[in-house]
Design a protein around this motif. Sequence first.
Motif, PDB file in Angstrom:
ATOM      1  N   VAL A 108      -6.584  -5.707  -7.165  1.00 37.45           N
ATOM      2  CA  VAL A 108      -5.289  -5.971  -7.787  1.00 37.45           C
ATOM      3  C   VAL A 108      -4.356  -6.642  -6.807  1.00 37.45           C
ATOM      4  CG1 VAL A 108      -3.235  -4.890  -8.763  1.00 37.45           C
ATOM      5  CG2 VAL A 108      -5.504  -4.131  -9.485  1.00 37.45           C
ATOM      6  N   MET A 109      -4.360  -6.165  -5.547  1.00 36.50           N
ATOM      7  CA  MET A 109      -3.473  -6.737  -4.532  1.00 36.50           C
ATOM      8  C   MET A 109      -3.830  -8.194  -4.249  1.00 36.50           C
ATOM      9  SD  MET A 109      -3.254  -3.537  -1.886  1.00 36.50           S
ATOM     10  CE  MET A 109      -2.377  -4.502  -0.666  1.00 36.50           C
ATOM     11  N   LEU A 110      -5.120  -8.528  -4.341  1.00 30.47           N
ATOM     12  CA  LEU A 110      -5.567  -9.873  -4.008  1.00 30.47           C
ATOM     13  C   LEU A 110      -5.523 -10.835  -5.188  1.00 30.47           C
ATOM     14  CD1 LEU A 110      -8.622  -8.965  -1.756  1.00 30.47           C
ATOM     15  CD2 LEU A 110      -6.417  -9.888  -1.004  1.00 30.47           C
ATOM     16  N   MET A 111      -5.214 -10.302  -6.373  1.00 34.21           N
ATOM     17  CA  MET A 111      -5.145 -11.176  -7.548  1.00 34.21           C
ATOM     18  C   MET A 111      -4.017 -12.182  -7.386  1.00 34.21           C
ATOM     19  SD  MET A 111      -5.600  -8.449 -10.668  1.00 34.21           S
ATOM     20  CE  MET A 111      -5.344  -9.654 -11.947  1.00 34.21           C
ATOM     21  N   PRO A 112      -4.206 -13.424  -7.774  1.00 31.03           N
ATOM     22  CA  PRO A 112      -3.103 -14.398  -7.721  1.00 31.03           C
ATOM     23  C   PRO A 112      -1.981 -13.977  -8.656  1.00 31.03           C
ATOM     24  CG  PRO A 112      -4.965 -15.278  -8.953  1.00 31.03           C
ATOM     25  CD  PRO A 112      -5.457 -14.007  -8.317  1.00 31.03           C
ATOM     26  N   ALA A 113      -0.763 -14.376  -8.296  1.00 28.21           N
ATOM     27  CA  ALA A 113       0.408 -13.934  -9.052  1.00 28.21           C
ATOM     28  C   ALA A 113       0.313 -14.294 -10.524  1.00 28.21           C
ATOM     29  CB  ALA A 113       1.677 -14.524  -8.441  1.00 28.21           C
ATOM     30  N   HIS A 114      -0.241 -15.496 -10.806  1.00 29.96           N
ATOM     31  CA  HIS A 114      -0.276 -15.944 -12.192  1.00 29.96           C
ATOM     32  C   HIS A 114      -1.242 -15.143 -13.036  1.00 29.96           C
ATOM     33  CE1 HIS A 114      -4.162 -17.967 -11.621  1.00 29.96           C
ATOM     34  NE2 HIS A 114      -3.687 -18.415 -10.474  1.00 29.96           N
ATOM     35  N   ALA A 115      -2.111 -14.344 -12.405  1.00 30.48           N
ATOM     36  CA  ALA A 115      -3.077 -13.559 -13.158  1.00 30.48           C
ATOM     37  C   ALA A 115      -2.516 -12.215 -13.580  1.00 30.48           C
ATOM     38  CB  ALA A 115      -4.351 -13.363 -12.339  1.00 30.48           C
ATOM     39  N   ARG A 116      -1.374 -11.849 -13.029  1.00 31.32           N
ATOM     40  CA  ARG A 116      -0.775 -10.578 -13.388  1.00 31.32           C
ATOM     41  C   ARG A 116      -0.123 -10.670 -14.753  1.00 31.32           C
ATOM     42  NH1 ARG A 116       1.787  -9.665  -7.370  1.00 31.32           N
ATOM     43  NH2 ARG A 116      -0.204  -9.288  -6.321  1.00 31.32           N
ATOM     44  N   ALA A 117       0.075  -9.510 -15.350  1.00 29.46           N
ATOM     45  CA  ALA A 117       0.632  -9.479 -16.697  1.00 29.46           C
ATOM     46  C   ALA A 117       2.011 -10.117 -16.733  1.00 29.46           C
ATOM     47  CB  ALA A 117       0.700  -8.035 -17.184  1.00 29.46           C
ATOM     48  N   GLU A 118       2.245 -10.940 -17.728  1.00 24.82           N
ATOM     49  CA  GLU A 118       3.536 -11.592 -17.939  1.00 24.82           C
ATOM     50  C   GLU A 118       4.325 -10.753 -18.936  1.00 24.82           C
ATOM     51  OE1 GLU A 118       6.569 -13.146 -17.863  1.00 24.82           O
ATOM     52  OE2 GLU A 118       5.391 -14.810 -17.051  1.00 24.82           O
ATOM     53  N   ASP A 119       5.429 -10.156 -18.483  1.00 28.79           N
ATOM     54  CA  ASP A 119       6.192  -9.256 -19.347  1.00 28.79           C
ATOM     55  C   ASP A 119       7.484  -9.869 -19.861  1.00 28.79           C
ATOM     56  OD1 ASP A 119       7.819  -9.217 -17.120  1.00 28.79           O
ATOM     57  OD2 ASP A 119       7.352  -7.153 -16.558  1.00 28.79           O
ATOM     58  N   GLY A 120       7.755 -11.137 -19.529  1.00 24.28           N
ATOM     59  CA  GLY A 120       8.941 -11.802 -20.039  1.00 24.28           C
ATOM     60  C   GLY A 120      10.216 -11.510 -19.281  1.00 24.28           C
ATOM     61  N   TYR A 121      10.157 -10.708 -18.243  1.00 18.43           N
ATOM     62  CA  TYR A 121      11.372 -10.321 -17.533  1.00 18.43           C
ATOM     63  C   TYR A 121      12.066 -11.518 -16.893  1.00 18.43           C
ATOM     64  CZ  TYR A 121      14.516  -7.579 -14.568  1.00 18.43           C
ATOM     65  OH  TYR A 121      15.628  -7.036 -13.970  1.00 18.43           O
ATOM     66  N   ASP A 122      11.296 -12.515 -16.467  1.00 16.12           N
ATOM     67  CA  ASP A 122      11.863 -13.651 -15.734  1.00 16.12           C
ATOM     68  C   ASP A 122      12.638 -14.625 -16.621  1.00 16.12           C
ATOM     69  OD1 ASP A 122      10.826 -12.690 -13.382  1.00 16.12           O
ATOM     70  OD2 ASP A 122       9.047 -13.964 -13.432  1.00 16.12           O
ATOM     71  N   LEU A 123      12.572 -14.425 -17.938  1.00 15.95           N
ATOM     72  CA  LEU A 123      13.306 -15.287 -18.862  1.00 15.95           C
ATOM     73  C   LEU A 123      12.976 -16.756 -18.608  1.00 15.95           C
ATOM     74  CD1 LEU A 123      16.680 -13.325 -18.570  1.00 15.95           C
ATOM     75  CD2 LEU A 123      15.226 -13.398 -20.593  1.00 15.95           C
ATOM     76  N   TRP A 124      14.006 -17.596 -18.552  1.00 14.65           N
ATOM     77  CA  TRP A 124      13.831 -19.033 -18.310  1.00 14.65           C
ATOM     78  C   TRP A 124      13.946 -19.368 -16.826  1.00 14.65           C
ATOM     79  CZ3 TRP A 124      17.315 -16.604 -21.454  1.00 14.65           C
ATOM     80  CH2 TRP A 124      18.564 -16.340 -20.883  1.00 14.65           C
TER      81      TRP A 124
END
Length: 707
Positions: free
Chosen positions: A14-30
């Motif tokens: 999990v630590m080595l997974m690229p950032a884009h592979a992590r779950a996208e929860d919508g928090y970052d908005l636009w």
Amino acid sequence: MFNGVRLLLFALCVMLMPAHARAEDGYDLWLRYRPVTDAAALPRAVERRGDSPTLRLAEEELTRALAAMAGDGRTRGPRIVLATSADAEIAALRLPTADLGTEGYLVRSVRLGNSPAILVTANSDIGVLYGTFALLRQLGTAAGIADLDLTSTPRIGLRVLNHWDNLDGQVERGYAGESIWDWWTLPEYTGPRYTDYARANASLGINGTVLNNVNAKADSLTAPYIAKAAALADVFRPWGIKVYLSARFSAPVELGGLPTADPLDPRVQEWWNAKATEVYRAIPDFGGFLVKANSEGQPGPRDYGRSHADGANMLARAVAPHGGIVMWRAFVYADTDPDDRAKQAYTEFKPLDGQFADNVLVQVKNGAIDFQPREPFHPLFGAMPQTPLMLEVQITKEYLGYNTHLAFLGTMWEEVLDADTMVQGAGSTVARVVDGSLEGHRLTGIAGVANIGADRDWSGSTFDQANWYAFGRLAWDHTLSAEAIAREWAALTFTPDPALVQPVTAMMMASREYVVDYMTPLGLAHLMGTGHHHGPAPWVADLARPEWNPVYYHRADRQGIGFDRTASGSNAVAQYAAPVAARYADPRTTPVEDLLWFHHLPWDWQMADGESLWGTLVARYDRGVAGVADMRRQWQTLAPLVDPERHAQTDAFLAIQQRDATEWRDASIAYWQSLNGLPLPAGAAAPAHPLEYYQSLAYPYAPGHPD
């Protein structure tokens, strides 16, 4: 032991997974700042000139964004310089900053010293922050930064969110979880979500927030809650956001022990003066008060035989020494105009034009009823030339399917802003009333009832974030098109790839019209279920007051359907300027979208295309349902271009919307047929169930309805 090793290996993976592979929860908005294709062209450094909390925020935002956009690549573009126009070297460039005001910005490619630079400048540090976000929009939409020249100044002064948040954490008409304000832990704890909220608003130019529900509790004005509001104001201040509070008109009685809240009573006036001083002592830049009075049971000046101007001016005098303003709502929903609820606000407020203090804005909803899927523009716009009017729209979708129905509201707000009141001839648009240019007002404002809650994605769904975004962008510049805003949001929220942006923009631009079609076609209104306002209930006729019942609004019978607001009916058309009234008075010239709002017509009325009214009505229902099905199919084709989490949620919500749209269509048609006895037009499908089935449906515990 073996299980422990497996857990350790899983954690390492999990630590080595690229950032884009992590779950996208919508928090970052636009504000997602994902790697761009041509990282080398990105600016290589940020130089801040001057020091203030706001300038530091601008520098931090750019530094964070550029690092994220560059990914692992090296950047070789020009440096970015953040500076106000007072900087000596910037002043020497003789740039056109004089007309930027206190919030406008200029972003331009220049030469500073012996090297090229991207300059972000303004007359204030908050203007520099707004310019920073404008530059990041440019980068995030892949618009390019060669020969940059971005200049913008807000067209409306006060750009405010109204939070209908209660002190117990519930949000009236909220569909994104509980309130984001944790009153229990304030003022001691101000978590990072408050900062992220302020940052998102600043990225759009929103500069004010009303923290509590217009159905206010007097407790909001007690010392403990003032301290809580002050803690939030401290967080928001560097982002250019002022705090406002909804004030309960009867607070002098409930908190002060006075026998009256009469605005002309000296004791009441002194109580408010002292309360304003107390608030400003804790929050020196407090914006002022929002008031809902004599509406839906809320106390107000009419309880004492006084006018709305009497009440507003009393509060205005209390905050005036501190630079505050009063936003007095014109939503006066009470049983005082029995022939037509749509006439009431005009009837009560038009005679008061010119009687309000200079620091009072009268806050008027976009339409005369209550945030319906479609309403004609409110007749008060243009009717009070001596009074600044503040447009109020609803970002949260109380009557438009909550958070699960995709309905982009930019098209709705564009429609009302572009509407021509004709009070000074052609071009007297609602936008010009609101921005003050039509009647020369300097105090201007626009308010949006927020759709923000404690849900991780802020708004309850990905596409509801677009309505928050669209409100902010139109509040800053109402000349922007809804389509351009939708395109911009799609690029920033997902990817600037045209293969996604084009179909998503098309979906958004059509979406609200689909909702109108399957809920309230041809100018029908207020047909939703009682209280929760979810699902069709055009048959409801047993509530205590006539205007509480949907039958009041459609007036359908065996002969026809629609509310006659011409001279032969309520004559609500007379509240508009003569050219507009004449157009609305004739069903042949009334826009078809507003036909049944203004006219009661026979079912066999011949439309302009030769089709009957009944046939057209059924066709509109069918068009709405088919449109949702088309959106769902289109969205499913975009799966390769969207992260699986947000794609799956939107797909599920579109399935809910398709089910609900079908129910709306079938229930409505079944009810109209029970009245008119007409067969369905050729090719139209019969409702799936008899009318009694739809009448038996209930929606207990619907969200957003505290009762």
